[in-house]
Design an enzyme around this catalytic site. Sequence first.
Site, PDB file in Angstrom:
ATOM      1  N   ASP A  21       0.816  -1.222   0.000  1.00 56.83           N
ATOM      2  CA  ASP A  21       0.000   0.000   0.000  1.00 56.83           C
ATOM      3  C   ASP A  21       0.847   1.269   0.000  1.00 56.83           C
ATOM      4  O   ASP A  21       0.424   2.306   0.517  1.00 56.83           O
ATOM      5  CB  ASP A  21      -0.955   0.026   1.203  1.00 56.83           C
ATOM      6  CG  ASP A  21      -1.790  -1.229   1.310  1.00 56.83           C
ATOM      7  OD1 ASP A  21      -2.431  -1.584   0.305  1.00 56.83           O
ATOM      8  OD2 ASP A  21      -1.799  -1.862   2.382  1.00 56.83           O
ATOM      9  N   HIS A  49      -3.865  -1.738  -6.752  1.00 60.14           N
ATOM     10  CA  HIS A  49      -3.097  -0.543  -7.076  1.00 60.14           C
ATOM     11  C   HIS A  49      -4.063   0.554  -7.511  1.00 60.14           C
ATOM     12  O   HIS A  49      -4.771   0.413  -8.502  1.00 60.14           O
ATOM     13  CB  HIS A  49      -2.073  -0.845  -8.172  1.00 60.14           C
ATOM     14  CG  HIS A  49      -0.941  -1.685  -7.687  1.00 60.14           C
ATOM     15  ND1 HIS A  49       0.097  -2.097  -8.497  1.00 60.14           N
ATOM     16  CD2 HIS A  49      -0.667  -2.194  -6.465  1.00 60.14           C
ATOM     17  CE1 HIS A  49       0.952  -2.818  -7.788  1.00 60.14           C
ATOM     18  NE2 HIS A  49       0.493  -2.896  -6.560  1.00 60.14           N
TER      19      HIS A  49
END
EC number: 6.3.4.4
Length: 446
Positions: A21, A49
């Site tokens: 992340d 993503h």
Amino acid sequence: MSAPAVSQGRNVVVIGTQWGDEGKGKIVDWLTDHAQGVVRFQGGHNAGHTLIIGGKKTILRLIPSGIMRDGVACYIGNGVVLSPEALFKEIDELESAGVQVQNRLRISEATNLILPYHVAIDKAREAKRGAAKIGTTGRGIGPAYEDKVARRGLRVQDLFDPAYFAERLRENLDFHNFVLTQYLNHPALDFQQTLDEMLSYAGRLAPMVTDVSAELFAANAAGKNLMFEGAQGTLLDIDHGTYPFVTSSNCVAGNAAAGAGVGPGQLHYILGITKAYCTRVGSGPFPSELYDADNPARQDPIGVRLANVGKEFGSVTGRPRRTGWLDAAALRRAIQINGVSGLCMTKLDVLDGLETLKLCVGYMLDGKQIDILPRGSDAVARCQPIYEEFPGWNTSTFGLKEWDALPQTAQAYLKRVEEVAGIPIAMISTGPDRDETILLRHPYKD
């Protein structure tokens, strides 16, 4: 026999240096302005993503982030585990939004498949673990990798031989149904239903399936630049992460070679992505942690602020992320493992307005001071962070595009991160849009 052609293109590997992340998707999208191909080399649809382009949000789970750039070829390498159902859902979402996918996406024939029994086992195991759960996404990633290592996995290429696929599937389903019914208290899966579902994907997959390794070699020999897009992060790596609270694949830069089928000499620049603070999803030790929505003892107001301002919720699971100060000692471990050439710091703007910043530069572990993240989750859990403090800044860094526009205190913080990390910061992300970026050193040029 003549020697293989020397690589003429320049290749960059983008990897996360934390627990995932970190903002890799945006950076890959930004850098593909200088790449003709983007490659996924590990993981599955457990990694999300997030890209913000022209104010529009797109979440990619399997398809490389380069798909959002017209004309960029995208590859799924042999190191990925592939759910055809998830892939086609993602393709349909993108193409309904006007993004061409199927004529630009290439999938390795050697990519292992995620089957329905992998998902069933993943979910049933986590339920059985109860409070001791690892925190998987329940999408079958781990069980699919288990089958791959046990040499019983089914590959994309097997779908094009229905008789062979059926024979192997029956063997596998007998094994997995025993585990499901006798150990995990889960109903058995039906053979014919599973077979019909999987074979139904073959026709649509066929035009995209190819020898990805050979295509990447040819692209490089023709002078094309490639980008290798890592998923998750170094501290979730199956070998180098906080084991057993890790993912089921190698997330480190070295696996770009094995997971895509290229030589390690073709990995020219390693760009390590780090947030200006740390986050983690799911279980596992986190030395600099300030906030965990599920832990009443971890409710530091600054951690709550980081989560809220940074919108720290998993893009795939929606789970709140745990937050904490930037851990430079863990970053140092990631840099060593990956051979990072330069750093990209993301979400600097989330720190705007904090009166004081802290940077973890080491730990006290069992009465001894150490300056790098130790091996093993038990040792990491015993680490007490050692912090340096820095004055914050009141002006906004959001959307800035030049180093000189940053507040002096922000520059001082970034320079100290460079000193502790031992490598330069090449890029700084100051917002979610691709243009909200400060470039200091270009991975494809410097």
